[in-house]
Design an enzyme around this catalytic site. Structure first.
Site, PDB file in Angstrom:
ATOM      1  N   GLU A  68      82.233  11.172  46.732  1.00 30.49           N
ATOM      2  CA  GLU A  68      81.721  12.423  46.993  1.00 30.49           C
ATOM      3  C   GLU A  68      80.209  12.654  47.392  1.00 30.49           C
ATOM      4  OE1 GLU A  68      83.699  14.469  47.825  1.00 30.49           O
ATOM      5  OE2 GLU A  68      85.605  14.119  46.678  1.00 30.49           O
ATOM      6  N   PHE A  70      76.179  14.328  47.745  1.00 25.67           N
ATOM      7  CA  PHE A  70      75.342  15.202  47.023  1.00 25.67           C
ATOM      8  C   PHE A  70      75.789  16.310  46.872  1.00 25.67           C
ATOM      9  CE2 PHE A  70      70.677  16.865  47.129  1.00 25.67           C
ATOM     10  CZ  PHE A  70      70.419  16.406  45.748  1.00 25.67           C
ATOM     11  N   LEU A 308      72.511  20.208  62.033  1.00 29.84           N
ATOM     12  CA  LEU A 308      73.431  19.617  62.844  1.00 29.84           C
ATOM     13  C   LEU A 308      74.059  18.487  62.012  1.00 29.84           C
ATOM     14  CD1 LEU A 308      74.286  19.987  65.499  1.00 29.84           C
ATOM     15  CD2 LEU A 308      72.532  18.787  66.445  1.00 29.84           C
ATOM     16  N   ARG A 309      75.065  18.478  61.448  1.00 25.11           N
ATOM     17  CA  ARG A 309      75.869  17.469  60.665  1.00 25.11           C
ATOM     18  C   ARG A 309      76.478  16.535  61.768  1.00 25.11           C
ATOM     19  NH1 ARG A 309      77.820  13.906  57.813  1.00 25.11           N
ATOM     20  NH2 ARG A 309      78.853  14.306  55.775  1.00 25.11           N
ATOM     21  N   ASP A 386      64.747  19.379  53.976  1.00 26.66           N
ATOM     22  CA  ASP A 386      65.335  19.800  54.952  1.00 26.66           C
ATOM     23  C   ASP A 386      66.105  21.402  54.597  1.00 26.66           C
ATOM     24  OD1 ASP A 386      64.686  18.247  57.137  1.00 26.66           O
ATOM     25  OD2 ASP A 386      66.822  16.968  56.848  1.00 26.66           O
ATOM     26  N   PHE A 404      76.663  20.776  52.946  1.00 26.49           N
ATOM     27  CA  PHE A 404      75.127  20.855  53.142  1.00 26.49           C
ATOM     28  C   PHE A 404      74.691  22.114  53.755  1.00 26.49           C
ATOM     29  CE2 PHE A 404      71.197  19.643  55.291  1.00 26.49           C
ATOM     30  CZ  PHE A 404      70.634  18.830  54.455  1.00 26.49           C
TER      31      PHE A 404
END
Ligand SMILES: Nc1nc2c(ncn2[C@@H]2O[C@H](COP(=O)(O)OP(=O)(O)OP(=O)(O)O)[C@@H](O)[C@H]2O)c(=O)[nH]1
Ligand SMILES: *[C@@H]1O[C@H](CO)[C@@H](O)[C@H](O)[C@H]1NC(C)=O
Ligand SMILES: *[C@@H]1O[C@H](CO)[C@@H](O)[C@H](O)[C@H]1NC(C)=O
Ligand SMILES: *[C@@H]1O[C@H](CO)[C@@H](O)[C@H](O)[C@H]1NC(C)=O
Length: 444
Positions: A68, A70, A308-309, A386, A404
């Site tokens: 898993e 953060f 932008l993952r 970020d 995120f």
């Protein structure tokens, strides 16, 4: 006794010597932090003194399935904080022990030693403390008289799945389904990962099948188990007590990023994005319980914020994730629509993709720490910076079902942005129904 969490944080801050400019700030703030700590602790200890005779001090520790990331781990903290609140209402003086950060799959920066990282490097402990009593793991070792955990409960599902296809809350001691990640040593203690603290030992390990919300554990921890320190492994098995309710948001709001990370993000905003809190109406109150303004009052800095993952999100060829070309097209059209000349991009794109992105979007602004700064901030600190910068943009667009991006939504909600500027995501190049993220409103 619990002051250690704060003093330790100060030491870390002092060796954060990278930028002389920040250092003078940081020393001042760490002093403030110490003062704030003292207040918090004296306040929280008053009631426990008056009923000290009846209440026993007990520790709840937890860990999460290794793969898993953060941001999901931050979500599991909310569930555990909720359980501790339930436990404290019903009996003993439970304290939540913060599981050190490390060995995360996504933290891939080479040559970085990223284990045994205390929470104080990423979050403000005094802010967490206002919500529920927490201590760092090393402080637990000191208080506990050694690296011993009385009882580990490995949570698992039910071997038989849902009976009759019906979901119900239940909890039973059961044989372990998977191979146990703990093994007995010569002295009869259990050894395991324990966040990279090799010397840690558990006195007993058993498995529990659990299906339900976090506080389903409360009766077992109060009545069936008398051990002083109990660790729940695979804590993500438990669900939220009240997802998106007041208790959820109280804990979420208490997860204030560490001051030094916010300062670095703010300095970057000022220097490269012409963005300051005064002008952008994003003033942050050090006391999160007082962070409440008119919804929509935040204006944000004059830039488009983008998350932008890439990496594992594109490897699966998911149809809700755009090509780089598709993403850049959307970015250009949003900049035009919202009359923004600047775009800040947070991304985990690898070298090749980054080159391509740079070619198509040469004017993009990114937070790129030097090698020395990266050593101090670590991948987790850079990710937070970020997120912090994206959270202050006039308009934000993220990636579909990325935790995120979800954490950025919440941060913007806390800052009182108009939801229209927050709950946006990229669409896949040929995605037909591109449903946008859900608006989660804070319950104060
Ligand atoms: N600095 C930085 N790191 C990122 C960015 N996007 C992803 N990462 C890294 O990749 C990890 C992504 O995993 P998660 O935190 O679990 O978030 P997620 O994007 O929802 O991924 P899953 O929940 O695993 O599906 C983050 O924790 C970061 O370490 C980004 O824009 N900037
Ligand atoms: C806890 O104790 C009760 C009563 O002794 C028992 O019925 C129950 O099965 C126990 N639960 C667990 C998870 O061990
Ligand atoms: C280990 O814990 C289980 C569950 O609480 C308990 O039933 C068992 O007696 C314990 N074993 C030892 C050796 O203490
Ligand atoms: C920064 O923003 C202010 C106020 O919006 C504006 O007057 C100023 O020209 C901007 N500075 C730069 C360098 O763009």
């Amino acid at each position: 006794r619990r002051n250690m969490a704060c003093s330790k944080f100060n030491i870390q801050v002092v060796y954060t010597s990278f930028c002389v400019f920040f250092l003078s700030f940081l020393v001042v703030f760490s002093l403030l932090e110490t003062i704030a700590c003292d207040n918090v602790f004296s306040a929280s200890q008053t009631p426990s003194i008056s009923v000290a005779a009846a209440k026993e001090l007990r520790y709840l520790l937890y860990d999460i399935n290794p793969p898993e990331g953060f941001n999901l781990r931050r979500d599991v903290y909310i569930r555990m904080a909720s359980l501790v609140k339930t436990l404290r209402k019903e009996g003993d003086d439970w304290v939540l022990v913060l599981p050190p950060w490390g060995r995360l799959y996504h933290w891939q920066s080479p040559d970085l030693h990223q284990i045994r990282i205390p929470w104080g490097e990423f979050f403000s402990l005094t802010s967490l403390q206002v919500n529920v009593p927490v201590i760092e793991y090393e402080e637990f070792i000191a208080e506990n008289g050694g690296p011993f955990i009385d009882q580990v409960l490995v949570l698992q599902n039910y071997a038989e799945g849902w009976t009759d296809g019906k979901w119900e809350e239940k909890l039973d001691e059961r044989p372990c389904i998977e191979k146990l990640m703990y093994s007995k040593d010569k002295q009869g203690y259990y050894r395991g990962w324990f966040w990279g603290y090799e010397e840690t030992r558990a006195r007993n390990v058993t498995c529990i099948s659990a299906q339900g919300h976090a506080s389903i554990m409360a009766p077992v921890l109060q009545k069936n188990i008398s051990a002083v320190s109990v660790m729940l492994d695979r804590a993500e098995t438990l669900l939220h007590d009240h997802y998106a309710g007041k208790d959820y948001w109280d804990t979420r709001r208490s997860m204030v990023f560490a001051k030094h990370l916010r300062l670095i993000g703010d300095a970057f905003r000022a220097k490269y994005l012409n963005s300051t809190d005064d002008r952008d109406h994003t003033t942050y109150n050090e006391d999160w319980t007082r962070m409440k303004a008119k919804p929509g009052s935040a204006r944000g800095g004059p830039y488009l914020g983008v998350h932008l993952r890439r990496k594992d999100f594109i490897w699966g060829h998911r149809d809700d994730v755009p090509s780089l070309k598709g993403a850049v097209k959307k970015i250009r059209s949003l900049m035009k629509k919202h009359k923004l000349d600047t775009v800040f991009v947070a991304t985990d794109a690898d070298g090749e993709e980054l080159k391509e992105l740079n070619r198509m979007l040469p004017d993009m602004v990114r937070f790129e720490p030097s090698k020395e700064d990266l050593e101090l901030l670590k991948d987790g600190g850079v990710a937070i910076i970020d997120q912090w910068i994206c959270a202050h943009a006039r308009f934000f667009i993220g990636t579909s079902v990325s935790t995120f991006s979800f954490r950025i939504h919440e941060e913007r909600e806390i800052l009182n942005f108009d939801p229209k500027t927050t709950y946006n995501r990229f669409c896949g190049d040929s995605e037909k129904q591109c449903e946008q993220p859900t608006h989660w409103k804070i319950v104060y």
